[in-house]
Design a protein around this motif. Structure first.
Motif, mmCIF file in Angstrom:
data_model
loop_
_atom_site.group_PDB
_atom_site.id
_atom_site.type_symbol
_atom_site.label_atom_id
_atom_site.label_comp_id
_atom_site.label_asym_id
_atom_site.label_seq_id
_atom_site.Cartn_x
_atom_site.Cartn_y
_atom_site.Cartn_z
ATOM 1 N N MET A 1 0.829 -1.179 0.000
ATOM 2 C CA MET A 1 0.000 0.000 0.000
ATOM 3 C C MET A 1 0.879 1.250 0.000
ATOM 4 O O MET A 1 2.052 1.179 -0.274
ATOM 5 C CB MET A 1 -0.929 -0.018 1.211
ATOM 6 C CG MET A 1 -1.890 -1.219 1.241
ATOM 7 S SD MET A 1 -2.921 -1.428 -0.218
ATOM 8 C CE MET A 1 -3.976 -0.057 -0.146
ATOM 9 N N ILE A 2 0.289 2.360 0.357
ATOM 10 C CA ILE A 2 1.009 3.628 0.241
ATOM 11 C C ILE A 2 2.252 3.665 1.129
ATOM 12 O O ILE A 2 3.286 4.163 0.721
ATOM 13 C CB ILE A 2 0.069 4.821 0.511
ATOM 14 C CG1 ILE A 2 0.692 6.106 0.001
ATOM 15 C CG2 ILE A 2 -0.312 4.901 1.976
ATOM 16 C CD1 ILE A 2 -0.263 7.262 -0.081
ATOM 17 N N CYS A 3 2.182 3.082 2.330
ATOM 18 C CA CYS A 3 3.371 3.114 3.192
ATOM 19 C C CYS A 3 4.461 2.193 2.664
ATOM 20 O O CYS A 3 5.633 2.392 2.942
ATOM 21 C CB CYS A 3 3.022 2.796 4.637
ATOM 22 S SG CYS A 3 2.244 1.207 4.872
ATOM 23 N N ASP A 4 4.122 1.193 1.868
ATOM 24 C CA ASP A 4 5.122 0.336 1.239
ATOM 25 C C ASP A 4 5.913 1.090 0.178
ATOM 26 O O ASP A 4 7.000 0.672 -0.195
ATOM 27 C CB ASP A 4 4.468 -0.886 0.597
ATOM 28 C CG ASP A 4 3.833 -1.807 1.618
ATOM 29 O OD1 ASP A 4 4.267 -1.787 2.793
ATOM 30 O OD2 ASP A 4 2.897 -2.525 1.249
ATOM 31 N N LEU A 5 5.377 2.180 -0.307
ATOM 32 C CA LEU A 5 6.030 2.973 -1.343
ATOM 33 C C LEU A 5 6.916 4.058 -0.757
ATOM 34 O O LEU A 5 7.450 4.875 -1.486
ATOM 35 C CB LEU A 5 4.981 3.611 -2.254
ATOM 36 C CG LEU A 5 4.065 2.645 -2.988
ATOM 37 C CD1 LEU A 5 2.986 3.409 -3.742
ATOM 38 C CD2 LEU A 5 4.867 1.763 -3.931
ATOM 39 N N ALA A 6 7.055 4.083 0.566
ATOM 40 C CA ALA A 6 7.881 5.067 1.276
ATOM 41 C C ALA A 6 7.407 6.497 1.025
ATOM 42 O O ALA A 6 8.197 7.399 0.826
ATOM 43 C CB ALA A 6 9.352 4.904 0.931
ATOM 44 N N CYS A 7 6.119 6.691 1.004
ATOM 45 C CA CYS A 7 5.579 8.039 0.947
ATOM 46 C C CYS A 7 4.502 8.149 2.024
ATOM 47 O O CYS A 7 4.005 7.158 2.523
ATOM 48 C CB CYS A 7 5.027 8.370 -0.428
ATOM 49 S SG CYS A 7 3.574 7.443 -0.885
ATOM 50 N N SER A 8 4.197 9.345 2.399
ATOM 51 C CA SER A 8 3.189 9.551 3.436
ATOM 52 C C SER A 8 2.066 10.415 2.887
ATOM 53 O O SER A 8 2.246 11.150 1.936
ATOM 54 C CB SER A 8 3.809 10.222 4.661
ATOM 55 O OG SER A 8 4.259 11.519 4.323
ATOM 56 N N SER A 9 0.916 10.310 3.513
ATOM 57 C CA SER A 9 -0.237 11.079 3.079
ATOM 58 C C SER A 9 -1.089 11.398 4.295
ATOM 59 O O SER A 9 -1.315 10.529 5.137
ATOM 60 C CB SER A 9 -1.040 10.261 2.069
ATOM 61 O OG SER A 9 -2.103 11.015 1.565
ATOM 62 N N ALA A 10 -1.537 12.633 4.385
ATOM 63 C CA ALA A 10 -2.409 13.020 5.490
ATOM 64 C C ALA A 10 -3.835 12.536 5.227
ATOM 65 O O ALA A 10 -4.155 12.049 4.141
ATOM 66 C CB ALA A 10 -2.389 14.539 5.660
ATOM 67 N N SER A 11 -4.673 12.673 6.214
ATOM 68 C CA SER A 11 -6.026 12.120 6.122
ATOM 69 C C SER A 11 -6.820 12.663 4.939
ATOM 70 O O SER A 11 -7.547 11.915 4.285
ATOM 71 C CB SER A 11 -6.775 12.358 7.424
ATOM 72 O OG SER A 11 -6.787 13.734 7.742
ATOM 73 N N THR A 12 -6.693 13.932 4.627
ATOM 74 C CA THR A 12 -7.466 14.473 3.507
ATOM 75 C C THR A 12 -7.002 13.903 2.180
ATOM 76 O O THR A 12 -7.802 13.650 1.291
ATOM 77 C CB THR A 12 -7.396 16.008 3.462
ATOM 78 O OG1 THR A 12 -6.020 16.406 3.418
ATOM 79 C CG2 THR A 12 -8.049 16.631 4.675
ATOM 80 N N SER A 13 -5.712 13.683 2.034
ATOM 81 C CA SER A 13 -5.203 13.105 0.798
ATOM 82 C C SER A 13 -5.465 11.610 0.730
ATOM 83 O O SER A 13 -5.489 11.034 -0.349
ATOM 84 C CB SER A 13 -3.713 13.381 0.664
ATOM 85 O OG SER A 13 -3.494 14.755 0.468
ATOM 86 N N VAL A 66 7.094 8.490 9.782
ATOM 87 C CA VAL A 66 7.024 9.009 8.415
ATOM 88 C C VAL A 66 8.409 8.818 7.786
ATOM 89 O O VAL A 66 9.410 9.197 8.377
ATOM 90 C CB VAL A 66 6.646 10.513 8.406
ATOM 91 C CG1 VAL A 66 6.665 11.057 6.993
ATOM 92 C CG2 VAL A 66 5.285 10.719 9.039
ATOM 93 N N PRO A 67 8.479 8.199 6.604
ATOM 94 C CA PRO A 67 9.768 7.954 5.967
ATOM 95 C C PRO A 67 10.577 9.238 5.781
ATOM 96 O O PRO A 67 10.067 10.223 5.266
ATOM 97 C CB PRO A 67 9.403 7.368 4.602
ATOM 98 C CG PRO A 67 8.030 6.814 4.795
ATOM 99 C CD PRO A 67 7.362 7.702 5.801
ATOM 100 N N GLY A 68 11.806 9.227 6.268
ATOM 101 C CA GLY A 68 12.708 10.360 6.071
ATOM 102 C C GLY A 68 12.488 11.531 6.994
ATOM 103 O O GLY A 68 13.156 12.539 6.875
ATOM 104 N N ILE A 69 11.540 11.419 7.943
ATOM 105 C CA ILE A 69 11.245 12.532 8.848
ATOM 106 C C ILE A 69 11.247 12.013 10.269
ATOM 107 O O ILE A 69 10.598 11.029 10.580
ATOM 108 C CB ILE A 69 9.895 13.185 8.545
ATOM 109 C CG1 ILE A 69 9.871 13.722 7.124
ATOM 110 C CG2 ILE A 69 9.588 14.288 9.553
ATOM 111 C CD1 ILE A 69 8.540 14.294 6.704
#
Length: 71
Positions: A1-13, A66-69
């Motif tokens: 899923m999205i976390c497997d792609l090493a990106c993050s997204s807030a609830s609205t996104s 969060v990846p990188g943060i």
């Protein structure tokens, strides 16, 4: 899923991926796939315009930072 792609997204996104998952895996998924013309070779582009804004909340829900943060 999205976390497997090493990106993050807030609830609205995250609403776009939640809607897609609900339509394609929920009740009447076959009907939705047919209505959208989606098959096994279909591709979907989802745009996320907001990264994680609540670092502690993100870590609690996703189970990782969060990846990188650093929080």
């Amino acid at each position: 899923m999205i976390c497997d792609l090493a990106c993050s997204s807030a609830s609205t996104s995250s609403a776009s991926i939640a809607g897609l998952l609900a339509a394609l895996t929920g009740l009447d998924a076959g009907v939705h796939r047919d209505a959208l013309g989606m098959g096994g070779d279909s591709r979907v582009l989802l745009i996320s315009t907001e990264g994680a804004t609540d670092l502690q909340g993100y870590a609690r829900i996703v189970g990782t930072r969060v990846p990188g943060i650093s929080p």
